[in-house]
Design an enzyme around this catalytic site. Sequence first.
Site, PDB file in Angstrom:
ATOM      1  N   LYS A  12       1.199  -1.147  -0.232  1.00  0.00           N
ATOM      2  CA  LYS A  12       0.020   0.344  -0.534  1.00  0.00           C
ATOM      3  C   LYS A  12       0.562   1.377  -0.072  1.00  0.00           C
ATOM      4  O   LYS A  12       1.850   1.336   0.078  1.00  0.00           O
ATOM      5  CB  LYS A  12      -0.881   0.010   0.981  1.00  0.00           C
ATOM      6  CG  LYS A  12      -1.969  -1.669   1.333  1.00  0.00           C
ATOM      7  CD  LYS A  12      -2.864  -1.239   2.221  1.00  0.00           C
ATOM      8  CE  LYS A  12      -3.748  -1.951   2.299  1.00  0.00           C
ATOM      9  NZ  LYS A  12      -4.627  -2.056   3.534  1.00  0.00           N
ATOM     10  N   TYR A  52     -12.113  -2.219  -3.396  1.00  0.00           N
ATOM     11  CA  TYR A  52     -12.777  -2.294  -1.607  1.00  0.00           C
ATOM     12  C   TYR A  52     -14.449  -1.883  -0.900  1.00  0.00           C
ATOM     13  O   TYR A  52     -14.724  -1.725  -0.232  1.00  0.00           O
ATOM     14  CB  TYR A  52     -12.656  -0.831  -0.373  1.00  0.00           C
ATOM     15  CG  TYR A  52     -10.796  -0.942  -0.403  1.00  0.00           C
ATOM     16  CD1 TYR A  52     -10.429  -2.662   0.470  1.00  0.00           C
ATOM     17  CD2 TYR A  52      -9.538  -0.393  -0.825  1.00  0.00           C
ATOM     18  CE1 TYR A  52      -8.727  -2.395   0.762  1.00  0.00           C
ATOM     19  CE2 TYR A  52      -8.103  -0.726   0.191  1.00  0.00           C
ATOM     20  CZ  TYR A  52      -7.794  -1.548   0.411  1.00  0.00           C
ATOM     21  OH  TYR A  52      -6.760  -2.160   0.910  1.00  0.00           O
ATOM     22  N   PHE A  60     -15.225   3.586   8.205  1.00  0.00           N
ATOM     23  CA  PHE A  60     -14.263   3.834   7.979  1.00  0.00           C
ATOM     24  C   PHE A  60     -13.947   3.961   5.644  1.00  0.00           C
ATOM     25  O   PHE A  60     -12.731   4.703   5.249  1.00  0.00           O
ATOM     26  CB  PHE A  60     -13.235   3.160   8.104  1.00  0.00           C
ATOM     27  CG  PHE A  60     -13.132   1.608   7.797  1.00  0.00           C
ATOM     28  CD1 PHE A  60     -12.624   1.059   6.523  1.00  0.00           C
ATOM     29  CD2 PHE A  60     -13.641   0.707   8.479  1.00  0.00           C
ATOM     30  CE1 PHE A  60     -12.720  -0.045   6.211  1.00  0.00           C
ATOM     31  CE2 PHE A  60     -14.113  -0.578   7.872  1.00  0.00           C
ATOM     32  CZ  PHE A  60     -13.522  -0.618   6.652  1.00  0.00           C
ATOM     33  N   ASN A 115      -1.319  -0.136   7.420  1.00  0.00           N
ATOM     34  CA  ASN A 115      -1.314  -1.851   7.633  1.00  0.00           C
ATOM     35  C   ASN A 115      -0.272  -1.916   6.466  1.00  0.00           C
ATOM     36  O   ASN A 115      -0.253  -3.672   6.458  1.00  0.00           O
ATOM     37  CB  ASN A 115      -2.512  -2.615   8.449  1.00  0.00           C
ATOM     38  CG  ASN A 115      -3.140  -2.479   6.961  1.00  0.00           C
ATOM     39  OD1 ASN A 115      -3.307  -2.104   6.243  1.00  0.00           O
ATOM     40  ND2 ASN A 115      -4.707  -3.290   7.639  1.00  0.00           N
ATOM     41  N   HIS A 118      -1.544  -5.422   1.248  1.00  0.00           N
ATOM     42  CA  HIS A 118      -3.202  -5.919   1.601  1.00  0.00           C
ATOM     43  C   HIS A 118      -2.783  -7.191   0.422  1.00  0.00           C
ATOM     44  O   HIS A 118      -2.223  -8.122  -0.023  1.00  0.00           O
ATOM     45  CB  HIS A 118      -3.909  -5.250  -0.103  1.00  0.00           C
ATOM     46  CG  HIS A 118      -4.665  -6.258  -0.049  1.00  0.00           C
ATOM     47  ND1 HIS A 118      -6.241  -5.639   0.324  1.00  0.00           N
ATOM     48  CD2 HIS A 118      -5.117  -7.325  -1.583  1.00  0.00           C
ATOM     49  CE1 HIS A 118      -6.958  -6.447  -0.321  1.00  0.00           C
ATOM     50  NE2 HIS A 118      -7.009  -7.496  -1.370  1.00  0.00           N
ATOM     51  N   GLU A 131      -9.979 -10.069  -7.667  1.00  0.00           N
ATOM     52  CA  GLU A 131      -8.929  -8.956  -7.462  1.00  0.00           C
ATOM     53  C   GLU A 131      -7.850  -9.262  -8.715  1.00  0.00           C
ATOM     54  O   GLU A 131      -6.908  -8.106  -8.971  1.00  0.00           O
ATOM     55  CB  GLU A 131      -7.905  -8.802  -6.285  1.00  0.00           C
ATOM     56  CG  GLU A 131      -9.411  -8.692  -5.241  1.00  0.00           C
ATOM     57  CD  GLU A 131      -9.004  -8.736  -3.710  1.00  0.00           C
ATOM     58  OE1 GLU A 131      -8.204  -9.037  -3.511  1.00  0.00           O
ATOM     59  OE2 GLU A 131      -9.693  -8.860  -2.241  1.00  0.00           O
TER      60      GLU A 131
HETATM   61  P1  IDP Z   1      -8.175  -6.680   5.402  1.00  0.00           P
HETATM   62  O1  IDP Z   1      -7.712  -5.966   5.006  1.00  0.00           O
HETATM   63  O2  IDP Z   1      -7.555  -7.368   6.659  1.00  0.00           O
HETATM   64  O3  IDP Z   1      -8.658  -7.534   4.323  1.00  0.00           O
HETATM   65  P2  IDP Z   1     -10.317  -5.436   5.724  1.00  0.00           P
HETATM   66  O4  IDP Z   1     -11.297  -5.609   6.882  1.00  0.00           O
HETATM   67  O5  IDP Z   1     -10.993  -6.261   4.471  1.00  0.00           O
HETATM   68  O6  IDP Z   1      -9.229  -6.547   6.013  1.00  0.00           O
HETATM   69  O7  IDP Z   1     -10.208  -3.531   5.406  1.00  0.00           O
HETATM   70  C1  IDP Z   1      -9.557  -3.896   4.231  1.00  0.00           C
HETATM   71  C2  IDP Z   1      -8.395  -2.357   5.296  1.00  0.00           C
HETATM   72  O8  IDP Z   1      -9.480  -1.559   5.227  1.00  0.00           O
HETATM   73  C3  IDP Z   1      -7.671  -2.922   5.995  1.00  0.00           C
HETATM   74  O9  IDP Z   1      -6.367  -3.256   5.775  1.00  0.00           O
HETATM   75  C4  IDP Z   1      -7.560  -1.206   6.742  1.00  0.00           C
HETATM   76  O10 IDP Z   1      -6.801  -0.626   5.825  1.00  0.00           O
HETATM   77  C5  IDP Z   1      -8.956  -0.509   6.095  1.00  0.00           C
HETATM   78  N1  IDP Z   1      -9.317  -0.740   7.807  1.00  0.00           N
HETATM   79  C6  IDP Z   1     -10.482  -1.944   8.099  1.00  0.00           C
HETATM   80  N2  IDP Z   1     -11.101  -1.476   8.795  1.00  0.00           N
HETATM   81  C7  IDP Z   1     -10.915  -0.276   9.534  1.00  0.00           C
HETATM   82  C8  IDP Z   1     -11.046   0.728  11.120  1.00  0.00           C
HETATM   83  O11 IDP Z   1     -11.893   0.674  11.545  1.00  0.00           O
HETATM   84  N3  IDP Z   1     -10.204   1.843  10.884  1.00  0.00           N
HETATM   85  C9  IDP Z   1      -9.106   2.462   9.349  1.00  0.00           C
HETATM   86  N4  IDP Z   1      -9.083   1.513   8.763  1.00  0.00           N
HETATM   87  C10 IDP Z   1      -9.538  -0.087   8.505  1.00  0.00           C
HETATM   88 MG    MG Z   2      -9.923  -7.633   3.275  1.00  0.00          MG
END
Ligand code: IDP
Ligand code: MG
Length: 154
Positions: A12, A52, A60, A115, A118, A131
């Site tokens: 990312k 997304y 978010f 984080n 992805h 994807e």
């Molecule tokens: P993943 O990346 O582990 O699959 P997902 O639940 O699919 O997680 O969420 C996609 C992305 O959205 C996450 O990697 C993170 O960057 C962001 N995200 C998810 N939940 C939150 C939140 O509660 N606050 C801010 N960003 C979030």
């Molecule tokens: Mg995800």
Amino acid sequence: MSETERTFVMVKPDGVQRGLIGEVVSRFEERGLKMVAGKFMQIDEDLAHEHYGEHEGKPFFEGLVDFITSGPVFAMVWEGQDATRQVRKMMGQTDPAESAPGTIRGDFGLDLGRNVIHGSDHEDPGANEREIDLFFDDEELVDYERIDETWLYE
Ligand code: IDP
Ligand code: MG
């Protein structure tokens, strides 16, 4: 035995800015996974919304779209036995604060919204194929053998 499959992975914008592309690629290479596509690119609004889509409407979501379009990403396709699940294990939990040391998010992140990486969700059947299709044309996926494949698989 688990199937050989392909999965979509992306460093990312935070990971790119922090110089972590090489580190991330290294980990998958050393594990024995095979990179079959890679593209340094910037995601536009439309692609961000599509990628997304499952999170549209969540609090978010807009912040996530702003972030993922804020700078270049490195998109990849990795192939190997049980690749989708193995990549997710190597990534750690969604929240870096909950991710074990030794995982990518656990070693390089502190905040949920930054984080680093992805990877396709292994609990969402077809997410990997979907994807890959969204980010790559068929011609961009390269079929080849790694020289160490006979030593990686029984
Ligand atoms: P993943 O990346 O582990 O699959 P997902 O639940 O699919 O997680 O969420 C996609 C992305 O959205 C996450 O990697 C993170 O960057 C962001 N995200 C998810 N939940 C939150 C939140 O509660 N606050 C801010 N960003 C979030
Ligand atoms: Mg995800």
